[in-house]
Scaffold this motif. Sequence first.
Motif, PDB file in Angstrom:
ATOM      1  N   ILE A 157       0.896  -1.101  -0.061  1.00 23.07           N
ATOM      2  CA  ILE A 157       0.207  -0.072  -0.135  1.00 23.07           C
ATOM      3  C   ILE A 157       1.064   1.076   0.057  1.00 23.07           C
ATOM      4  N   THR A 158       0.795   2.044  -0.909  1.00 25.67           N
ATOM      5  CA  THR A 158       1.310   3.404  -0.796  1.00 25.67           C
ATOM      6  C   THR A 158       1.250   4.239   0.439  1.00 25.67           C
ATOM      7  N   ARG A 159       2.193   5.058   0.673  1.00 27.95           N
ATOM      8  CA  ARG A 159       2.500   5.795   1.952  1.00 27.95           C
ATOM      9  C   ARG A 159       1.305   6.656   2.051  1.00 27.95           C
ATOM     10  N   GLY A 160       0.876   7.461   0.711  1.00 31.84           N
ATOM     11  CA  GLY A 160      -0.227   8.221   0.901  1.00 31.84           C
ATOM     12  C   GLY A 160      -1.557   7.780   1.093  1.00 31.84           C
ATOM     13  N   ASP A 161      -1.743   6.577   0.568  1.00 29.01           N
ATOM     14  CA  ASP A 161      -3.034   5.879   0.733  1.00 29.01           C
ATOM     15  C   ASP A 161      -3.190   5.496   2.276  1.00 29.01           C
ATOM     16  N   PHE A 162      -1.761   5.116   2.959  1.00 27.78           N
ATOM     17  CA  PHE A 162      -1.990   4.688   4.488  1.00 27.78           C
ATOM     18  C   PHE A 162      -2.197   5.923   5.215  1.00 27.78           C
ATOM     19  N   TYR A 163      -1.792   7.098   4.813  1.00 29.33           N
ATOM     20  CA  TYR A 163      -2.001   8.514   5.576  1.00 29.33           C
ATOM     21  C   TYR A 163      -3.750   8.593   5.477  1.00 29.33           C
ATOM     22  N   ILE A 164      -3.855   8.703   4.190  1.00 31.61           N
ATOM     23  CA  ILE A 164      -5.616   8.981   4.211  1.00 31.61           C
ATOM     24  C   ILE A 164      -6.403   8.009   4.957  1.00 31.61           C
ATOM     25  N   LEU A 165      -5.968   6.576   4.977  1.00 33.54           N
ATOM     26  CA  LEU A 165      -6.719   5.535   5.850  1.00 33.54           C
ATOM     27  C   LEU A 165      -6.626   6.050   7.166  1.00 33.54           C
ATOM     28  N   LEU A 166      -5.484   6.314   7.672  1.00 28.55           N
ATOM     29  CA  LEU A 166      -5.566   6.660   9.289  1.00 28.55           C
ATOM     30  C   LEU A 166      -6.168   7.944   9.342  1.00 28.55           C
ATOM     31  N   CYS A 167      -6.530   9.110   8.204  1.00 23.53           N
ATOM     32  CA  CYS A 167      -7.175  10.113   8.345  1.00 23.53           C
ATOM     33  C   CYS A 167      -8.597   9.921   8.640  1.00 23.53           C
ATOM     34  N   ALA A 168      -9.183   8.800   7.748  1.00 24.67           N
ATOM     35  CA  ALA A 168     -10.536   8.687   8.107  1.00 24.67           C
ATOM     36  C   ALA A 168     -10.901   8.156   9.307  1.00 24.67           C
ATOM     37  N   PHE A 169     -10.074   7.524  10.174  1.00 18.63           N
ATOM     38  CA  PHE A 169     -10.033   7.011  11.463  1.00 18.63           C
ATOM     39  C   PHE A 169     -10.352   8.243  12.367  1.00 18.63           C
ATOM     40  N   CYS A 170      -9.596   9.450  12.117  1.00 20.84           N
ATOM     41  CA  CYS A 170      -9.603  10.623  12.776  1.00 20.84           C
ATOM     42  C   CYS A 170     -10.750  11.493  12.688  1.00 20.84           C
ATOM     43  N   PHE A 171     -11.374  11.493  11.254  1.00 20.47           N
ATOM     44  CA  PHE A 171     -12.546  12.064  11.111  1.00 20.47           C
ATOM     45  C   PHE A 171     -13.731  11.421  11.594  1.00 20.47           C
ATOM     46  N   THR A 172     -13.733  10.133  11.812  1.00 15.50           N
ATOM     47  CA  THR A 172     -14.517   9.293  12.837  1.00 15.50           C
ATOM     48  C   THR A 172     -14.733   9.948  14.123  1.00 15.50           C
ATOM     49  N   ALA A 173     -13.767  10.248  14.875  1.00 18.27           N
ATOM     50  CA  ALA A 173     -13.659  10.516  16.069  1.00 18.27           C
ATOM     51  C   ALA A 173     -14.162  11.971  16.133  1.00 18.27           C
ATOM     52  N   HIS A 174     -13.935  12.753  14.795  1.00 17.83           N
ATOM     53  CA  HIS A 174     -14.388  14.258  15.029  1.00 17.83           C
ATOM     54  C   HIS A 174     -15.834  14.121  14.784  1.00 17.83           C
ATOM     55  N   ILE A 175     -16.440  13.187  14.067  1.00 17.93           N
ATOM     56  CA  ILE A 175     -17.900  13.326  14.003  1.00 17.93           C
ATOM     57  C   ILE A 175     -18.546  12.805  15.283  1.00 17.93           C
ATOM     58  N   LEU A 176     -18.042  12.062  15.921  1.00 15.42           N
ATOM     59  CA  LEU A 176     -18.473  11.671  17.110  1.00 15.42           C
ATOM     60  C   LEU A 176     -18.475  12.786  18.385  1.00 15.42           C
ATOM     61  N   VAL A 177     -17.262  13.254  18.355  1.00 18.38           N
ATOM     62  CA  VAL A 177     -17.137  14.629  19.184  1.00 18.38           C
ATOM     63  C   VAL A 177     -18.302  15.572  18.992  1.00 18.38           C
ATOM     64  N   ILE A 178     -18.314  15.828  17.513  1.00 17.65           N
ATOM     65  CA  ILE A 178     -19.427  16.740  17.266  1.00 17.65           C
ATOM     66  C   ILE A 178     -20.645  16.377  17.605  1.00 17.65           C
ATOM     67  N   ASP A 179     -21.150  15.135  17.517  1.00 16.94           N
ATOM     68  CA  ASP A 179     -22.462  14.667  17.888  1.00 16.94           C
ATOM     69  C   ASP A 179     -22.753  14.945  19.543  1.00 16.94           C
ATOM     70  N   HIS A 180     -21.600  14.824  20.209  1.00 14.36           N
ATOM     71  CA  HIS A 180     -21.694  14.790  21.750  1.00 14.36           C
ATOM     72  C   HIS A 180     -22.037  16.483  22.018  1.00 14.36           C
ATOM     73  N   PHE A 181     -21.210  17.297  21.188  1.00 19.84           N
ATOM     74  CA  PHE A 181     -21.109  18.686  21.782  1.00 19.84           C
ATOM     75  C   PHE A 181     -22.358  19.832  21.159  1.00 19.84           C
ATOM     76  N   THR A 182     -22.639  18.993  19.849  1.00 25.21           N
ATOM     77  CA  THR A 182     -23.290  20.151  19.074  1.00 25.21           C
ATOM     78  C   THR A 182     -24.538  20.325  19.727  1.00 25.21           C
ATOM     79  N   GLN A 183     -25.108  19.656  20.875  1.00 28.35           N
ATOM     80  CA  GLN A 183     -26.640  19.790  21.174  1.00 28.35           C
ATOM     81  C   GLN A 183     -26.153  20.913  22.553  1.00 28.35           C
ATOM     82  N   LYS A 184     -25.099  21.087  22.816  1.00 29.68           N
ATOM     83  CA  LYS A 184     -24.894  22.062  23.768  1.00 29.68           C
ATOM     84  C   LYS A 184     -24.394  23.540  23.794  1.00 29.68           C
ATOM     85  N   VAL A 185     -23.746  23.653  22.593  1.00 31.70           N
ATOM     86  CA  VAL A 185     -23.203  24.844  22.054  1.00 31.70           C
ATOM     87  C   VAL A 185     -23.503  25.359  20.740  1.00 31.70           C
TER      88      VAL A 185
END
Length: 309
Positions: A157-185
């Motif tokens: 797997i190319t290095r660039g593809d691997f970085y993007i795959l890791l990025c997808a996991f981080c965006f998952t965390a970002h979405i879950l955090v938004i779901d938690h705080f968006t009702q409060k602020v």
Amino acid sequence: MKVNRIRQNVFPVLAALIWGTAFVAQSVGADYVQPFTFNAARAAIAFVFLFCLCAVLRMRRRRDFGGQAQPRPTARRDLALGGLCCGTALTVATNLQQKGLETTTSGKAGFITALYIVLVPIAGIFLKKRPPKTIWISVVLAVAGLYCLCVTEGFSITRGDFYILLCAFCFTAHILVIDHFTQKVDGVELSCVQFLVSAILSSAGMLAFETPSLAGLRACIFPLLYVGVFSSGVAYTLQILAQKDSDPTVVSLLLSLESVFATLAGAVILKDQMSGREYFGCVLVLIAVLLAQIPVPAKKDAAAGTGAV
């Protein structure tokens, strides 16, 4: 009701369109400046844009409430904590994405990033929400699609593809955090603070690991302005506003259109060429992210909370 429906359906599509085309601007920017430098600049531009927008909105609120803004208990603490969490997740995700775009195409990056649509409901397992069988079918399809899309004939797997795959996991965390705080602020204020945090963290990474170039920044000023104002300031704010009081399944499905827009923009603007195998991988990934969002009726004897996140 009509306004809410527009917000919950039109906002995610607009965000997906902006993000999809932004992969082109990010690819161009990667030719001139390093990831931390690019993201520090885009986050700073987004912060200034959203700070001005927040100032205008606060003036309107003061006028509507007789000179004083509507009080919100514990809002400042939730806003600071939410902005810190969202900003940290966003910083890691965007810098991994920008690093990956140095060596992969915008179309492939868009499809790999879209895997967060599958990862979000899987993450629901840890939130005590059992996903339906369609999620596991989606995982199999997504893995098969990733193999066709990213793994070469030499089984690497190319290095660039691997970085993007890791990025997808981080965006998952970002979405879950938004779901938690968006009702409060307030959504616009949350977006503003997250980009302040992102600008600070990316600037620290820039000074620690890179050599910023003013000439490089000038050379990609237009891609930076597009990504800073539209992809960051506008699209991420649309995402936060869309997720508030809405069905996350529908919003996630609409956001997954980002991968389609990214591939189209890469082919039309950058003339990116992919093989038939890679296009087949794109199709499998798209089917996976769409299947993951199909609502499954809960069984009568099912425990409460069963279903996709």
